[in-house]
Design a protein around this motif. Structure first.
Motif, PDB file in Angstrom:
ATOM      1  N   TYR A   1      56.273 -11.073  14.312  1.00 19.53           N
ATOM      2  CA  TYR A   1      56.550  -9.590  15.097  1.00 19.53           C
ATOM      3  C   TYR A   1      56.985 -10.131  16.529  1.00 19.53           C
ATOM      4  O   TYR A   1      58.571  -9.716  17.447  1.00 19.53           O
ATOM      5  CB  TYR A   1      55.733  -8.396  14.851  1.00 19.53           C
ATOM      6  CG  TYR A   1      55.980  -7.471  15.907  1.00 19.53           C
ATOM      7  CD1 TYR A   1      56.816  -6.201  14.438  1.00 19.53           C
ATOM      8  CD2 TYR A   1      55.901  -7.085  16.876  1.00 19.53           C
ATOM      9  CE1 TYR A   1      57.302  -5.408  15.073  1.00 19.53           C
ATOM     10  CE2 TYR A   1      56.945  -5.646  17.403  1.00 19.53           C
ATOM     11  CZ  TYR A   1      56.809  -4.643  16.272  1.00 19.53           C
ATOM     12  OH  TYR A   1      57.094  -3.526  17.046  1.00 19.53           O
ATOM     13  N   ASP A   2      56.684 -10.182  17.484  1.00 22.58           N
ATOM     14  CA  ASP A   2      56.220 -10.918  19.061  1.00 22.58           C
ATOM     15  C   ASP A   2      57.465 -11.344  19.200  1.00 22.58           C
ATOM     16  O   ASP A   2      58.920 -11.605  20.300  1.00 22.58           O
ATOM     17  CB  ASP A   2      55.383 -11.485  19.682  1.00 22.58           C
ATOM     18  CG  ASP A   2      53.751 -10.340  19.839  1.00 22.58           C
ATOM     19  OD1 ASP A   2      53.748  -9.110  19.351  1.00 22.58           O
ATOM     20  OD2 ASP A   2      52.946 -10.955  19.403  1.00 22.58           O
TER      21      ASP A   2
ATOM     22  N   THR B   1      60.931  -9.616  18.675  1.00 17.52           N
ATOM     23  CA  THR B   1      60.647  -8.396  19.471  1.00 17.52           C
ATOM     24  C   THR B   1      61.359  -9.221  21.276  1.00 17.52           C
ATOM     25  O   THR B   1      61.178  -8.180  22.397  1.00 17.52           O
ATOM     26  CB  THR B   1      60.333  -7.397  19.502  1.00 17.52           C
ATOM     27  OG1 THR B   1      58.396  -7.883  19.715  1.00 17.52           O
ATOM     28  CG2 THR B   1      60.036  -6.797  18.451  1.00 17.52           C
TER      29      THR B   1
ATOM     30  N   ARG C   1      55.172  -1.989  13.031  1.00 15.63           N
ATOM     31  CA  ARG C   1      56.454  -1.146  13.802  1.00 15.63           C
ATOM     32  C   ARG C   1      55.393   0.397  13.734  1.00 15.63           C
ATOM     33  O   ARG C   1      56.121   0.959  14.972  1.00 15.63           O
ATOM     34  CB  ARG C   1      57.208  -1.231  12.994  1.00 15.63           C
ATOM     35  CG  ARG C   1      58.585  -0.747  13.357  1.00 15.63           C
ATOM     36  CD  ARG C   1      59.527  -0.862  13.033  1.00 15.63           C
ATOM     37  NE  ARG C   1      59.954  -0.076  11.790  1.00 15.63           N
ATOM     38  CZ  ARG C   1      60.644   0.624  10.997  1.00 15.63           C
ATOM     39  NH1 ARG C   1      61.817   0.572  11.943  1.00 15.63           N
ATOM     40  NH2 ARG C   1      61.279   1.059  10.063  1.00 15.63           N
TER      41      ARG C   1
ATOM     42  N   ARG D   1      52.708   0.895  16.429  1.00 15.77           N
ATOM     43  CA  ARG D   1      53.401   0.466  17.964  1.00 15.77           C
ATOM     44  C   ARG D   1      54.122   1.512  18.450  1.00 15.77           C
ATOM     45  O   ARG D   1      54.337   1.925  19.928  1.00 15.77           O
ATOM     46  CB  ARG D   1      53.649  -1.076  17.992  1.00 15.77           C
ATOM     47  CG  ARG D   1      52.994  -1.914  17.617  1.00 15.77           C
ATOM     48  CD  ARG D   1      53.265  -3.052  18.191  1.00 15.77           C
ATOM     49  NE  ARG D   1      51.893  -4.189  18.308  1.00 15.77           N
ATOM     50  CZ  ARG D   1      52.291  -6.197  18.019  1.00 15.77           C
ATOM     51  NH1 ARG D   1      53.399  -5.800  18.762  1.00 15.77           N
ATOM     52  NH2 ARG D   1      51.082  -6.748  17.901  1.00 15.77           N
ATOM     53  N   SER D   2      55.051   2.030  17.662  1.00 16.84           N
ATOM     54  CA  SER D   2      55.247   3.415  17.484  1.00 16.84           C
ATOM     55  C   SER D   2      55.139   4.657  17.653  1.00 16.84           C
ATOM     56  O   SER D   2      55.264   5.438  19.308  1.00 16.84           O
ATOM     57  CB  SER D   2      56.571   4.269  16.982  1.00 16.84           C
ATOM     58  OG  SER D   2      55.356   4.191  15.652  1.00 16.84           O
TER      59      SER D   2
ATOM     60  N   ASP E   1      55.106   3.056  26.226  1.00 20.98           N
ATOM     61  CA  ASP E   1      56.139   2.356  25.661  1.00 20.98           C
ATOM     62  C   ASP E   1      55.278   1.085  27.411  1.00 20.98           C
ATOM     63  O   ASP E   1      55.102  -0.315  27.200  1.00 20.98           O
ATOM     64  CB  ASP E   1      57.041   2.580  27.655  1.00 20.98           C
ATOM     65  CG  ASP E   1      57.894   3.018  26.058  1.00 20.98           C
ATOM     66  OD1 ASP E   1      58.092   2.927  24.332  1.00 20.98           O
ATOM     67  OD2 ASP E   1      58.952   4.488  26.574  1.00 20.98           O
TER      68      ASP E   1
ATOM     69  N   ILE F   1      53.322  -1.538  25.266  1.00 20.65           N
ATOM     70  CA  ILE F   1      53.242  -1.914  24.464  1.00 20.65           C
ATOM     71  C   ILE F   1      54.244  -3.395  24.981  1.00 20.65           C
ATOM     72  O   ILE F   1      54.819  -3.664  26.548  1.00 20.65           O
ATOM     73  CB  ILE F   1      54.713  -1.636  24.113  1.00 20.65           C
ATOM     74  CG1 ILE F   1      53.995  -0.729  23.337  1.00 20.65           C
ATOM     75  CG2 ILE F   1      55.691  -2.637  22.792  1.00 20.65           C
ATOM     76  CD1 ILE F   1      55.406   0.236  22.065  1.00 20.65           C
TER      77      ILE F   1
ATOM     78  N   ASN G   1      56.250  -6.153  24.222  1.00 17.26           N
ATOM     79  CA  ASN G   1      58.016  -6.397  22.838  1.00 17.26           C
ATOM     80  C   ASN G   1      59.064  -6.060  23.593  1.00 17.26           C
ATOM     81  O   ASN G   1      58.557  -4.549  24.836  1.00 17.26           O
ATOM     82  CB  ASN G   1      57.294  -6.190  21.810  1.00 17.26           C
ATOM     83  CG  ASN G   1      56.603  -6.332  21.378  1.00 17.26           C
ATOM     84  OD1 ASN G   1      55.629  -5.822  21.064  1.00 17.26           O
ATOM     85  ND2 ASN G   1      56.475  -7.841  20.661  1.00 17.26           N
TER      86      ASN G   1
ATOM     87  N   TYR H   1      61.487  -5.753  23.082  1.00 17.86           N
ATOM     88  CA  TYR H   1      62.076  -4.480  21.896  1.00 17.86           C
ATOM     89  C   TYR H   1      61.872  -4.350  20.537  1.00 17.86           C
ATOM     90  O   TYR H   1      60.627  -4.779  20.587  1.00 17.86           O
ATOM     91  CB  TYR H   1      63.787  -5.268  21.282  1.00 17.86           C
ATOM     92  CG  TYR H   1      64.676  -5.675  22.356  1.00 17.86           C
ATOM     93  CD1 TYR H   1      66.014  -4.688  22.237  1.00 17.86           C
ATOM     94  CD2 TYR H   1      64.742  -6.492  23.336  1.00 17.86           C
ATOM     95  CE1 TYR H   1      66.720  -5.110  23.166  1.00 17.86           C
ATOM     96  CE2 TYR H   1      65.728  -6.787  24.277  1.00 17.86           C
ATOM     97  CZ  TYR H   1      66.589  -6.088  24.519  1.00 17.86           C
ATOM     98  OH  TYR H   1      67.995  -6.289  25.443  1.00 17.86           O
ATOM     99  N   THR H   2      62.388  -3.012  20.161  1.00 17.70           N
ATOM    100  CA  THR H   2      61.721  -2.418  18.974  1.00 17.70           C
ATOM    101  C   THR H   2      62.003  -3.619  17.461  1.00 17.70           C
ATOM    102  O   THR H   2      63.550  -3.563  17.358  1.00 17.70           O
ATOM    103  CB  THR H   2      61.413  -1.478  19.195  1.00 17.70           C
ATOM    104  OG1 THR H   2      62.346  -0.719  18.606  1.00 17.70           O
ATOM    105  CG2 THR H   2      60.493  -0.666  19.685  1.00 17.70           C
TER     106      THR H   2
ATOM    107  N   CYS I   1      67.354  -7.164  11.079  1.00 15.71           N
ATOM    108  CA  CYS I   1      67.210  -7.427  12.555  1.00 15.71           C
ATOM    109  C   CYS I   1      68.366  -7.784  13.077  1.00 15.71           C
ATOM    110  O   CYS I   1      69.549  -8.158  12.513  1.00 15.71           O
ATOM    111  CB  CYS I   1      66.457  -8.858  12.163  1.00 15.71           C
ATOM    112  SG  CYS I   1      64.821  -8.844  12.149  1.00 15.71           S
TER     113      CYS I   1
END
Length: 259
Positions: free
Chosen positions: A157-158, A161, A202, A205-206, A210, A213, A215, A217-218, A231
């Protein structure tokens, strides 16, 4: 000395003739010719620069113990080097893929392969190589996949993003390694599990502000269950066995992006 003087005299005559000829050309035509010449020169220089800067770097990433270093040596010299241990520094080299060593070398571009250590403290080193990467091979241990599912998902994920991956649309191959073992999970099973876990990650973390977080991007499309097809960069799934040397899908991925 006489030869040099004669050459200088001739050069001066050619220069004078050129100046006289230029004076005979209407100014508008002369300016247009100069503009075309400058444009053509700049275009050729730009094309040459783009050709030179096209990356040949492939980054191997993944958790420690997933088999990245074994894959590195299989790509380089066709050996698993079973005595290798987890490295604390990136393992890198520029070479022709071992399977291509018997082919005409002049027609094949060498590949710069970087094996980035998977230990959590050393992962920031990945950011040193992503800006010049042509692609990423994210190696997953298909044998010990479920016990490491959470850690694998967070690391993937990291990567997916990161701005350096999303903005450049870096292609990613999720390489399910150690598939020669009977109890190894299939690539389809691994894909589905990763998509489910990324969806959970996802969603969780949503709900975080902000500021909390890290990252850039999401992932995914709001209101839809996550899948890798969403993606921006292309994400594919492949299988390999570093110990047996079955790495054809990794080689195909590399050659698709380093030409």
């Amino acid at each position: 000395m006489e030869g040099i003087e004669q050459w200088k005299t001739e050069a001066q005559q050619w220069l004078q003739q050129g100046i006289e000829y230029a004076h005979q050309i209407p100014p508008t035509q002369l300016y247009a010719a100069v503009a075309v010449l400058l444009f053509t020169t700049l275009l050729l220089l730009t094309i040459r620069l783009l050709k030179r800067t096209k990356s040949n770097t492939i980054v191997l990433s993944g958790l420690s113990g997933s088999g990245k270093t074994v894959l590195f040596y299989q790509l380089r010299d066709g050996s698993s080097h079973q005595g290798t241990v987890t490295s604390m520094e990136p393992n890198e080299g520029t070479f022709l893929l071992h399977s291509e060593s018997a082919k005409q070398k002049g027609n094949i571009k060498p590949v710069h392969v970087v094996d980035v250590p998977g230990h959590s403290r050393l992962r920031p080193k990945l950011d040193e190589f992503l800006p010049q990467a042509a692609g990423i091979v994210f190696v997953v241990d298909a044998l010990e996949f479920l016990p490491n599912l959470s850690a694998v998902t967070e690391y993937l994920y990291d990567i997916l993003t990161k701005a350096s991956v999303v903005k450049r649309k870096l292609p990613v191959l999720i390489c399910c390694n150690k598939t020669d073992k009977v109890t190894a999970h299939t690539k389809e099973f691994i894909r589905k599990q990763l998509e489910k876990e990324i969806e959970k990650l996802r969603v969780s973390r949503s709900g975080v502000s902000d500021a909390d977080i890290a990252n850039d991007y999401t992932l995914g499309i709001p209101g839809e269950v996550f899948s890798f097809s969403q993606c921006i960069n292309k994400v594919t799934i492949g299988e390999a066995s570093g110990l047996t040397g079955e790495i054809s899908q990794v080689e195909e991925f590399i050659r698709a992006h380093v030409k």
